[in-house]
Design an enzyme around this catalytic site. Structure first.
Site, PDB file in Angstrom:
ATOM      1  N   CYS A 169       0.831  -1.203   0.000  1.00  0.00           N
ATOM      2  CA  CYS A 169       0.000   0.000   0.000  1.00  0.00           C
ATOM      3  C   CYS A 169       0.875   1.267   0.000  1.00  0.00           C
ATOM      4  O   CYS A 169       1.534   1.533  -0.985  1.00  0.00           O
ATOM      5  CB  CYS A 169      -0.984  -0.043   1.165  1.00  0.00           C
ATOM      6  SG  CYS A 169      -2.334   1.119   0.972  1.00  0.00           S
TER       7      CYS A 169
ATOM      8  N   HIS B 203      -3.751  -5.738  -0.007  1.00  0.00           N
ATOM      9  CA  HIS B 203      -3.204  -6.166   1.285  1.00  0.00           C
ATOM     10  C   HIS B 203      -3.153  -7.685   1.414  1.00  0.00           C
ATOM     11  O   HIS B 203      -4.167  -8.318   1.708  1.00  0.00           O
ATOM     12  CB  HIS B 203      -4.032  -5.556   2.418  1.00  0.00           C
ATOM     13  CG  HIS B 203      -3.824  -4.082   2.540  1.00  0.00           C
ATOM     14  ND1 HIS B 203      -2.868  -3.543   3.368  1.00  0.00           N
ATOM     15  CD2 HIS B 203      -4.398  -3.046   1.892  1.00  0.00           C
ATOM     16  CE1 HIS B 203      -2.882  -2.219   3.250  1.00  0.00           C
ATOM     17  NE2 HIS B 203      -3.801  -1.886   2.355  1.00  0.00           N
TER      18      HIS B 203
ATOM     19  N   GLU C 284      -1.769  -9.266   3.714  1.00  0.00           N
ATOM     20  CA  GLU C 284      -1.669  -9.656   5.131  1.00  0.00           C
ATOM     21  C   GLU C 284      -3.018  -9.878   5.808  1.00  0.00           C
ATOM     22  O   GLU C 284      -3.069 -10.376   6.914  1.00  0.00           O
ATOM     23  CB  GLU C 284      -0.868  -8.602   5.911  1.00  0.00           C
ATOM     24  CG  GLU C 284      -1.578  -7.264   6.133  1.00  0.00           C
ATOM     25  CD  GLU C 284      -1.450  -6.281   4.975  1.00  0.00           C
ATOM     26  OE1 GLU C 284      -1.233  -6.728   3.839  1.00  0.00           O
ATOM     27  OE2 GLU C 284      -1.582  -5.066   5.213  1.00  0.00           O
TER      28      GLU C 284
END
Lengths: 191, 315
Positions: A81, A169, A171
Site C-alpha cells: 500500500c 493487502h 496480510e
C-alpha cells in the site's frame, strides 16, 4: 529460520503483517521507519516489508528512512500500500489520488504469469483493498504484474532487484492468496 | 503457529515477577478480560481484585451473568452499579468519540477509587492487538478510541499490565480453551457497550430499545446457527437509528424508530465480511422486533457493509 522485519509506516494492518510472518515461522519484529539501515544490517535481516501508512502518506510523505533501505538493500523488499506507493515514487514513478478508491473486496487479475511472488496464485483472485491513492505511472525499471478494474497497478516488480510493490493487502485474512504470497516472499528471502 | 500452552507458561511467571503487591482487573465478562483474569489469578491468586462496572449499557441479563462468572472463577471481586452516573454523564452527548472518551474516563475513575481502597498498584486490562492498533498514536490514524486505550486519562496513577497485548481474538480464544473457560466462544462486546449501538444520545429509554432488539437478534441468530441454517457470525447485534419513518399498524398510522441488523464474519476483526443471514431468519427477526416493540420501532434494515470500508460497530 529466516529473518524478515516489518517497517512500521503507521498502517492499520502493520501488526497483521507481523502476525502472518510469525505464523509462518519467520523471525520477525516491527521496527519504526526511523531505524537507520546500519542497525537493520546488524540484525542480519534477509528481507523487509514496508507497511502501509497513515492516510495519504504514500502520496507525498517521506516514510522515515524507507528511501535509504531502497537505496542500499541487497535483500528482497515487499512494499504494501503506502510502502508500494513510496517505492514507485522513489524509483521515478508517480502516485496520485485514485479516481475510484478501493475499499474491501476486489477481483485482481495477474498480467504476468511467471512471477515468483505470485507462483501458484490463480489468474483471477479476490484481494482486499483500502486505499485513497495509487501508482499512476510505473517507474521505468519496473514491470506491472497485476491489475484490477479500477487500479491498473495492483502489483509491480523491479526488473533487476527483488523489490515488489503491492497496492492490495496480502496480510489480511480475507485476501484469498494472502498467506500464499507471503510464503513465496519468504522463499525469495531464503534464496 | 501460535501456541497457547507456551503462551500461558511464559506469561504466568512474568506476571508473578511484575506484580509484587495487589492488582485490579477491569472485568467485563468478555473473552479478553476473562482470560486475563484467569491468567493473573493463576499468577497471584486473590491478590487480584476483579471489578465489574455495570454502566447501564450492558445487554439483557448481562450484569447477573457476569456476577455468576466471577463466582464460578472464584475471583475476589467487586460489583459496582454505576448506571445512573453513566446515564447522567452521557446526557446530551451525541458524538461517538465523546461517548467513548467519557465512558473510558469514568471506568478509570471507578477503578482508581477501588484501587485506593484496596491499595493496589497495578491495573490489568484485557487489551488485545486490534484495540491499540485502531486507537492510533504515533504515526497511526485514530479510527476509534477503544475505551481501554484512547480513553486512558494522562494523569492515571496506576501501573498498567496488558498480558494479551500482542494477541488477536482467535488466539485469545485458544488460550481460553486451554484454560477450559466457558467464555471461549462468546461473541465480542465493546467496552462502551450499548451506548455506541445507539446513534445519537444514549438515553435510558433508547438503551432499553436497543437492549431488547439486541436480545432478539442474538437469540434468533444463535437459534438459526444451531439449526444449521447459517454459519454462526463473529459478531451479531442490533443498532438503533433514531430516524423515524412512517408505518401502518392495523389501520393506524405509525411513526417510529429504525433498527439495523448487523452481523459479520471475521477471524481477527481486522477485516470483516458481512454475514449472509438467510431471508427466513431476517424475516423472523424483523417481525419479532416490530411486533414486540411496535410503539417505538417500525422499520428494520440489514447492514451489508464489509470492513473496510465500514467497521463492525457503527460508532
Amino acid at each position: 529460520m529466516v529473518r524478515i522485519f516489518v517497517i512500521d509506516n503507521g498502517g492499520q494492518w502493520t501488526h497483521r503483517e507481523w502476525r502472518t510472518l510469525r505464523d509462518l515461522e519467520v523471525q520477525t519484529k516491527i521496527v519504526p521507519n526511523t531505524t537507520i539501515f546500519e542497525d537493520l544490517q546488524k540484525e542480519k535481516i534477509q528481507g523487509l516489508v514496508l507497511s502501509g501508512g497513515a492516510p495519504r502518506i504514500g502520496l507525498d510523505g517521506s516514510l522515515g528512512n524507507c528511501a535509504e533501505y531502497l537505496e542500499k538493500a541487497d535483500f528482497p523488499i515487499l512494499g504494501i500500500c503506502a510502502g508500494h506507493q513510496f517505492m514507485a515514487r522513489f524509483f521515478g514513478g508517480e502516485v496520485k489520488p485514485s479516481k475510484i478508491p478501493e475499499f474491501g473486496q476486489v477481483e485482481m487479475t495477474l498480467i504476468k504469469d511467471d512471477d515468483a511472488l505470485f507462483e501458484g496464485v490463480l489468474k483471477k483472485s479476490i484481494v482486499w483493498e483500502s486505499h485513497n491513492d495509487e501508482v499512476t505511472v510505473l517507474p521505468k525499471d519496473f514491470v506491472r504484474i497485476a491489475e484490477s478494474e479500477n487500479c491498473k497497478i495492483q502489483a509491480m516488480q523491479h526488473k533487476k532487484k527483488q523489490f515488489y510493490g503491492l497496492q492490495f493487502h496480502p496480510e489480511v485474512e480475507h485476501t484469498e492468496y494472502g498467506e500464499h504470497i507471503f510464503k513465496n516472499f519468504i522463499q525469495l528471502c531464503e534464496e | 503457529m501460535f501456541n497457547a500452552e507456551k503462551f500461558i507458561e511464559k506469561t504466568i511467571p512474568n506476571l508473578q515477577k511484575d506484580i509484587q503487591r495487589k492488582a485490579l482487573i477491569a472485568f467485563s465478562g468478555g473473552v479478553d478480560s476473562t482470560v486475563c483474569a484467569a491468567l493473573v489469578n493463576k499468577a497471584i491468586g486473590d491478590r487480584l481484585i476483579a471489578v465489574h462496572v455495570n454502566t447501564g449499557y450492558m445487554r439483557k441479563n448481562e450484569p447477573e451473568q457476569v456476577k455468576q462468572m466471577m463466582e464460578d472463577l472464584s475471583l475476589n471481586y467487586r460489583f459496582v452499579d454505576a448506571s445512573k452516573e453513566y446515564y447522567a454523564a452521557l446526557k446530551g452527548v451525541e458524538d461517538p468519540e465523546k461517548k467513548r472518551k467519557i465512558i473510558g474516563e469514568k471506568f478509570i475513575r471507578i477503578f482508581e477509587k477501588v484501587a485506593r481502597e484496596e491499595k493496589v498498584d497495578y491495573l490489568v486490562q484485557g487489551t488485545i492487538a486490534p484495540d491499540w492498533i485502531e486507537s492510533g498514536g504515533g504515526l497511526r490514524d485514530t479510527i476509534k478510541s477503544h475505551h481501554n486505550v484512547g480513553g486512558l486519562p494522562k494523569d492515571m496513577k496506576l501501573k498498567l499490565a496488558e498480558p494479551l497485548r500482542d494477541l488477536y481474538k482467535d488466539e485469545v480464544r485458544k488460550v481460553a480453551r486451554v484454560l477450559h473457560l466457558k467464555v471461549s466462544e462468546r461473541q465480542p462486546f465493546p467496552g462502551p457497550g450499548l451506548a455506541i449501538r445507539i446513534i445519537g444520545e444514549p438515553t435510558p429509554e433508547r438503551t432499553e430499545l436497543v437492549r431488547e432488539a439486541c436480545d432478539i437478534v442474538e437469540k434468533e441468530i444463535e437459534r438459526a446457527s444451531e439449526q444449521g441454517l447459517m454459519e454462526r457470525p463473529w459478531q451479531y447485534f442490533a443498532v438503533l437509528i433514531p430516524i423515524k419513518t412512517v408505518g401502518v399498524h392495523g389501520d393506524k398510522r405509525a411513526y417510529g424508530n429504525t433498527i439495523a441488523i448487523r452481523a459479520v464474519q471475521s477471524v481477527d476483526a481486522m477485516t470483516c465480511h458481512y454475514s449472509t443471514i438467510p431471508h427466513e431468519v431476517l424475516d423472523t427477526i424483523s417481525t419479532k422486533i416490530t411486533n414486540t416493540m411496535k410503539e417505538k420501532v417500525n422499520r428494520i434494515v440489514y447492514d451489508v457493509t464489509n470492513k473496510p470500508p465500514g467497521t463492525v460497530e457503527w460508532e
